[in-house]
Motif scaffolding. Structure first.
Motif, PDB file in Angstrom:
ATOM      1  N   HIS A  51       0.823  -1.211   0.000  1.00  0.00           N
ATOM      2  CA  HIS A  51       0.000   0.000   0.000  1.00  0.00           C
ATOM      3  C   HIS A  51       0.856   1.259   0.000  1.00  0.00           C
ATOM      4  CE1 HIS A  51       0.406   0.310   4.447  1.00  0.00           C
ATOM      5  NE2 HIS A  51       0.090   1.567   4.254  1.00  0.00           N
ATOM      6  N   ILE A  52       2.039   1.213   0.582  1.00  0.00           N
ATOM      7  CA  ILE A  52       2.924   2.375   0.564  1.00  0.00           C
ATOM      8  C   ILE A  52       3.381   2.666  -0.860  1.00  0.00           C
ATOM      9  CG2 ILE A  52       5.182   3.231   1.306  1.00  0.00           C
ATOM     10  CD1 ILE A  52       4.670   1.691   3.948  1.00  0.00           C
ATOM     11  N   LEU A  53       3.713   1.637  -1.593  1.00  0.00           N
ATOM     12  CA  LEU A  53       4.130   1.805  -2.982  1.00  0.00           C
ATOM     13  C   LEU A  53       3.032   2.486  -3.798  1.00  0.00           C
ATOM     14  CD1 LEU A  53       6.092   1.267  -5.336  1.00  0.00           C
ATOM     15  CD2 LEU A  53       4.999  -0.970  -5.571  1.00  0.00           C
ATOM     16  N   TYR A  54       1.811   1.992  -3.685  1.00  0.00           N
ATOM     17  CA  TYR A  54       0.709   2.577  -4.439  1.00  0.00           C
ATOM     18  C   TYR A  54       0.380   3.983  -3.972  1.00  0.00           C
ATOM     19  CZ  TYR A  54      -0.093  -1.707  -6.979  1.00  0.00           C
ATOM     20  OH  TYR A  54       0.058  -2.782  -7.799  1.00  0.00           O
ATOM     21  N   PRO A 113       6.931  14.979   0.582  1.00  0.00           N
ATOM     22  CA  PRO A 113       7.203  14.637   1.973  1.00  0.00           C
ATOM     23  C   PRO A 113       6.212  13.594   2.485  1.00  0.00           C
ATOM     24  CG  PRO A 113       7.192  17.018   1.686  1.00  0.00           C
ATOM     25  CD  PRO A 113       6.687  16.410   0.401  1.00  0.00           C
ATOM     26  N   VAL A 114       6.699  12.737   3.381  1.00  0.00           N
ATOM     27  CA  VAL A 114       5.860  11.698   3.965  1.00  0.00           C
ATOM     28  C   VAL A 114       5.711  11.956   5.460  1.00  0.00           C
ATOM     29  CG1 VAL A 114       5.565   9.233   4.404  1.00  0.00           C
ATOM     30  CG2 VAL A 114       6.619   9.999   2.264  1.00  0.00           C
ATOM     31  N   ILE A 115       4.483  12.208   5.879  1.00  0.00           N
ATOM     32  CA  ILE A 115       4.193  12.312   7.301  1.00  0.00           C
ATOM     33  C   ILE A 115       3.954  10.889   7.777  1.00  0.00           C
ATOM     34  CG2 ILE A 115       2.560  13.143   9.026  1.00  0.00           C
ATOM     35  CD1 ILE A 115       2.093  15.585   7.207  1.00  0.00           C
ATOM     36  N   ALA A 116       4.934  10.335   8.460  1.00  0.00           N
ATOM     37  CA  ALA A 116       4.875   8.945   8.914  1.00  0.00           C
ATOM     38  C   ALA A 116       4.528   8.913  10.401  1.00  0.00           C
ATOM     39  CB  ALA A 116       6.199   8.248   8.664  1.00  0.00           C
ATOM     40  N   CYS A 117       3.378   8.353  10.716  1.00  0.00           N
ATOM     41  CA  CYS A 117       2.948   8.220  12.106  1.00  0.00           C
ATOM     42  C   CYS A 117       3.146   6.781  12.544  1.00  0.00           C
ATOM     43  CB  CYS A 117       1.467   8.571  12.232  1.00  0.00           C
ATOM     44  SG  CYS A 117       1.057  10.227  11.661  1.00  0.00           S
ATOM     45  N   ASN A 118       3.669   6.603  13.747  1.00  0.00           N
ATOM     46  CA  ASN A 118       3.785   5.220  14.198  1.00  0.00           C
ATOM     47  C   ASN A 118       2.454   4.756  14.781  1.00  0.00           C
ATOM     48  OD1 ASN A 118       4.762   6.885  16.603  1.00  0.00           O
ATOM     49  ND2 ASN A 118       4.521   4.878  17.530  1.00  0.00           N
ATOM     50  N   PHE A 126       1.734  16.226   0.117  1.00  0.00           N
ATOM     51  CA  PHE A 126       2.383  15.310   1.053  1.00  0.00           C
ATOM     52  C   PHE A 126       1.629  13.992   1.060  1.00  0.00           C
ATOM     53  CE2 PHE A 126      -0.833  17.418   3.613  1.00  0.00           C
ATOM     54  CZ  PHE A 126      -1.336  16.438   4.448  1.00  0.00           C
ATOM     55  N   LEU A 127       2.269  12.998   1.614  1.00  0.00           N
ATOM     56  CA  LEU A 127       1.683  11.676   1.791  1.00  0.00           C
ATOM     57  C   LEU A 127       1.631  11.405   3.287  1.00  0.00           C
ATOM     58  CD1 LEU A 127       0.888   8.807   0.735  1.00  0.00           C
ATOM     59  CD2 LEU A 127       3.321   8.301   0.638  1.00  0.00           C
ATOM     60  N   ALA A 128       0.497  10.970   3.788  1.00  0.00           N
ATOM     61  CA  ALA A 128       0.368  10.626   5.204  1.00  0.00           C
ATOM     62  C   ALA A 128       0.328   9.109   5.341  1.00  0.00           C
ATOM     63  CB  ALA A 128      -0.884  11.247   5.807  1.00  0.00           C
ATOM     64  N   GLU A 129       1.341   8.563   5.994  1.00  0.00           N
ATOM     65  CA  GLU A 129       1.388   7.137   6.316  1.00  0.00           C
ATOM     66  C   GLU A 129       0.963   7.034   7.770  1.00  0.00           C
ATOM     67  OE1 GLU A 129       1.252   3.809   7.172  1.00  0.00           O
ATOM     68  OE2 GLU A 129       1.953   3.757   5.111  1.00  0.00           O
TER      69      GLU A 129
END
Length: 167
Positions: A11-14, A66-71, A26-29
């Motif tokens: 899903h991250i790739l897509y 930019p990727v906003i990566a939340c744990n 931006f991309l929010a993960e």
């Protein structure tokens, strides 16, 4: 065959490709990279976590935005591992900061915000799986700390009334 959407890497790739195609800012993960378990839902040890994180780094690092990566609650803790928030924050937000993305973050880089001045927008992200680093109760980790609440209160003081915030 269709993609296996249960694999976090897929899903991250897509999502990264869609962000580029649709010219996203931006991309929010939103977490749950699934680093604590394998595809059979068995708990894994630290080397397996590191392999999963490395694959996530490669995919997120290839993002054109930019990727906003939340744990999430499956990223730092399990019966087999307890990692500090900074393990995730420095790895996924900190590396982008060192590459010039202007994140403003808390000390462990697991929460913060990113401004988009041209859009007059502040994107705020939190660590909802936070806990005190000296907490040994593995069940007590779904929280937003006082430090994060104070950070958000400050972050909501926007540069001007025309600005908006999303969280």
């Amino acid at each position: 065959t269709p993609p296996d959407w249960s694999q976090p890497k897929m899903h991250i790739l897509y999502a990264a490709r869609a962000a580029k195609l649709f010219k996203a800012d931006f991309l929010a993960e939103l977490g749950d990279f699934g680093a604590d378990r394998d595809v059979n839902w068995k708990y894994v040890d630290l080397p397996a976590v590191e392999r999963r994180y490395r694959s996530q780094e490669i995919l997120l690092g290839a993002s054109s935005v930019p990727v906003i990566a939340c744990n999430g609650n499956h990223d730092l803790r399990s019966p087999k591992i307890i990692l500090p928030n900074s393990h995730f924050g420095k790895r996924f937000i900190g590396v982008q900061k060192s590459n010039g993305v202007n994140f403003v973050t808390g000390a462990d880089e697991s929460y913060g915000y990113l401004d988009f001045p041209q859009k007059r927008l502040r994107a705020i992200f939190l660590n909802t799986s936070d806990f005190a680093e000296n907490n040994t109760d593995k069940r007590a980790w779904r929280a937003i700390t006082s430090a994060q609440k104070d950070f958000v209160a400050s972050a909501l003081k926007l540069p001007s009334p025309e600005w908006s915030a999303v969280a």
